[in-house]
Write a protein that holds these residues in place. Structure first.
Motif, mmCIF file in Angstrom:
data_model
loop_
_atom_site.group_PDB
_atom_site.id
_atom_site.type_symbol
_atom_site.label_atom_id
_atom_site.label_comp_id
_atom_site.label_asym_id
_atom_site.label_seq_id
_atom_site.Cartn_x
_atom_site.Cartn_y
_atom_site.Cartn_z
ATOM 1 N N ARG A 79 -28.125 54.088 53.220
ATOM 2 C CA ARG A 79 -29.301 54.616 53.340
ATOM 3 C C ARG A 79 -30.427 54.248 52.414
ATOM 4 N NH1 ARG A 79 -25.815 59.174 54.633
ATOM 5 N NH2 ARG A 79 -25.713 59.815 52.683
ATOM 6 N N ILE A 80 -30.028 54.351 51.001
ATOM 7 C CA ILE A 80 -31.110 53.589 50.095
ATOM 8 C C ILE A 80 -31.296 52.261 50.331
ATOM 9 C CG2 ILE A 80 -31.459 52.892 47.729
ATOM 10 C CD1 ILE A 80 -29.174 55.492 47.111
ATOM 11 N N THR A 81 -30.843 51.362 50.804
ATOM 12 C CA THR A 81 -30.816 49.984 50.763
ATOM 13 C C THR A 81 -31.634 49.878 52.300
ATOM 14 O OG1 THR A 81 -28.673 49.435 49.981
ATOM 15 C CG2 THR A 81 -29.763 47.692 51.426
ATOM 16 N N ALA A 82 -31.196 50.482 53.326
ATOM 17 C CA ALA A 82 -31.999 50.496 54.520
ATOM 18 C C ALA A 82 -33.690 50.768 54.072
ATOM 19 C CB ALA A 82 -31.351 51.197 55.484
ATOM 20 N N ASP A 83 -33.778 51.967 53.532
ATOM 21 C CA ASP A 83 -35.030 52.410 53.312
ATOM 22 C C ASP A 83 -35.820 51.480 52.582
ATOM 23 O OD1 ASP A 83 -34.878 54.763 54.588
ATOM 24 O OD2 ASP A 83 -34.665 56.191 52.786
ATOM 25 N N ARG A 84 -35.180 50.888 51.489
ATOM 26 C CA ARG A 84 -35.746 49.867 50.663
ATOM 27 C C ARG A 84 -36.258 48.680 51.563
ATOM 28 N NH1 ARG A 84 -37.644 49.005 45.263
ATOM 29 N NH2 ARG A 84 -36.293 50.785 44.662
ATOM 30 N N ARG A 86 -36.829 48.428 54.652
ATOM 31 C CA ARG A 86 -37.881 48.676 55.606
ATOM 32 C C ARG A 86 -39.116 49.475 54.804
ATOM 33 N NH1 ARG A 86 -33.121 52.050 58.682
ATOM 34 N NH2 ARG A 86 -32.135 50.216 59.646
ATOM 35 N N GLY A 87 -39.175 49.170 53.632
ATOM 36 C CA GLY A 87 -40.479 49.373 52.874
ATOM 37 C C GLY A 87 -40.760 51.009 52.765
ATOM 38 N N HIS A 88 -39.835 51.676 53.002
ATOM 39 C CA HIS A 88 -39.974 53.062 52.758
ATOM 40 C C HIS A 88 -40.049 53.619 51.156
ATOM 41 C CE1 HIS A 88 -38.155 53.768 56.857
ATOM 42 N NE2 HIS A 88 -39.342 53.350 56.941
ATOM 43 N N ARG A 89 -40.833 54.493 50.742
ATOM 44 C CA ARG A 89 -40.793 55.074 49.448
ATOM 45 C C ARG A 89 -39.576 56.002 49.401
ATOM 46 N NH1 ARG A 89 -46.249 56.648 46.989
ATOM 47 N NH2 ARG A 89 -44.831 58.071 46.260
ATOM 48 N N PHE A 90 -39.334 56.201 48.263
ATOM 49 C CA PHE A 90 -38.208 57.231 47.879
ATOM 50 C C PHE A 90 -38.709 58.661 47.616
ATOM 51 C CE2 PHE A 90 -36.066 53.041 46.612
ATOM 52 C CZ PHE A 90 -35.061 52.988 47.870
ATOM 53 N N ASP A 91 -39.186 59.567 48.628
ATOM 54 C CA ASP A 91 -39.759 60.541 48.114
ATOM 55 C C ASP A 91 -39.182 61.813 48.831
ATOM 56 O OD1 ASP A 91 -40.832 59.966 50.602
ATOM 57 O OD2 ASP A 91 -42.988 59.703 49.699
ATOM 58 N N ARG A 92 -38.117 61.462 49.783
ATOM 59 C CA ARG A 92 -37.578 62.801 50.689
ATOM 60 C C ARG A 92 -36.392 63.462 50.016
ATOM 61 N NH1 ARG A 92 -37.329 58.320 54.893
ATOM 62 N NH2 ARG A 92 -35.669 57.904 53.725
ATOM 63 N N ALA A 149 -35.246 44.146 43.281
ATOM 64 C CA ALA A 149 -35.390 45.812 44.186
ATOM 65 C C ALA A 149 -36.418 45.329 45.437
ATOM 66 C CB ALA A 149 -35.882 46.818 43.056
ATOM 67 N N ASP A 150 -37.534 44.345 45.143
ATOM 68 C CA ASP A 150 -38.244 44.067 46.394
ATOM 69 C C ASP A 150 -37.892 43.106 47.200
ATOM 70 O OD1 ASP A 150 -40.090 46.400 45.485
ATOM 71 O OD2 ASP A 150 -41.197 45.052 43.927
ATOM 72 N N ARG A 151 -36.692 42.571 47.108
ATOM 73 C CA ARG A 151 -36.184 41.556 47.569
ATOM 74 C C ARG A 151 -35.038 41.633 48.569
ATOM 75 N NH1 ARG A 151 -36.228 35.484 45.352
ATOM 76 N NH2 ARG A 151 -38.292 35.265 45.123
ATOM 77 N N ILE A 152 -35.020 43.230 48.772
ATOM 78 C CA ILE A 152 -33.902 43.790 49.771
ATOM 79 C C ILE A 152 -34.334 43.634 51.298
ATOM 80 C CG2 ILE A 152 -32.506 45.855 50.257
ATOM 81 C CD1 ILE A 152 -32.503 46.473 47.374
ATOM 82 N N ARG A 153 -33.513 43.012 52.034
ATOM 83 C CA ARG A 153 -33.921 42.814 53.402
ATOM 84 C C ARG A 153 -32.821 43.294 54.334
ATOM 85 N NH1 ARG A 153 -37.880 40.791 50.408
ATOM 86 N NH2 ARG A 153 -38.585 38.782 50.300
#
Length: 197
Positions: A79-84, A86-92, A149-153
């Motif tokens: 879940r964390i990797t997919a969110d990252r 897809r450019g989602h913020r971690f705030d849920r 961290a910003d290169r997770i695809r």
């Protein structure tokens, strides 16, 4: 890692990080049908095929509780990797739960590496499933908080959901593997150009 297409053809996939290697072992919901962590032997087998090998598999003792922890860690990382990716913020609220799972496992003692008589890395005897999972969770913490961290695809092919970290110098990796999705994309693009002529 060597994965197989639905037709059974092998191809090489490098997710770029140890923690992301665990994600190809299955997952929640529809991914449970692909789960290879079906017991202690499955987790030991995965460790022997991971970038931690060689030499770890025969030293590793894994309990059923470790398999349950592996599922929890894998699902949280997925879940964390997919969110990252897809450019989602971690705030849920779900993010906090996933972070708590990862942090709790990372807080345990990791595998112990040492130098063998031949100067090569080897693993200290008495390796446990808990140490293995701590090592994986620590790698995930390093990945999610580090320079990549910003290169997770996620693979750019519409029906492929493999996740990876782009460690290439230019940072333009788009596919899980060139020999699989990259080539399929090139074939489709070539056919589209030919039909447009």
């Amino acid at each position: 890692m060597v994965l197989r297409t639905p037709e059974g053809r092998p191809y090489r996939f490098d997710p770029g990080a140890l923690c992301l290697e665990l994600l190809v072992t299955g997952g929640p919901r529809s991914l449970t049908r692909h789960d290879v962590l079906d017991g202690p032997a499955g987790l030991v087998r995965w460790a022997g095929e991971s970038r931690l090998a060689p030499g770890l598999e025969p030293l590793l003792t894994v309990a059923e509780a470790d398999v349950r922890t592996a599922h929890a860690v894998r699902d949280a990382m997925l879940r964390i990797t997919a969110d990252r990716a897809r450019g989602h913020r971690f705030d849920r609220p779900a993010d906090a739960t996933d972070f708590a799972v990862l942090n709790a496992v990372a807080a345990e003692p990791p595998l112990v590496a040492r130098m063998g008589a031949d100067g090569a890395r080897e693993w200290a005897p008495g390796a446990t499933g808990a140490q293995l999972l701590s090592t994986v969770a620590r790698d995930a913490v390093d990945l999610f908080t580090g320079p990549y961290a910003d290169r997770i695809r996620e693979c750019s092919t519409s029906n492929c959901y493999l996740l990876f970290v782009d460690t290439s110098r230019p940072g333009r990796r788009r596919w899980c593997a060139m020999e699989r999705c990259g080539n399929l994309h090139k074939v489709r693009a070539h056919r589209a150009r030919q039909s447009a002529v």
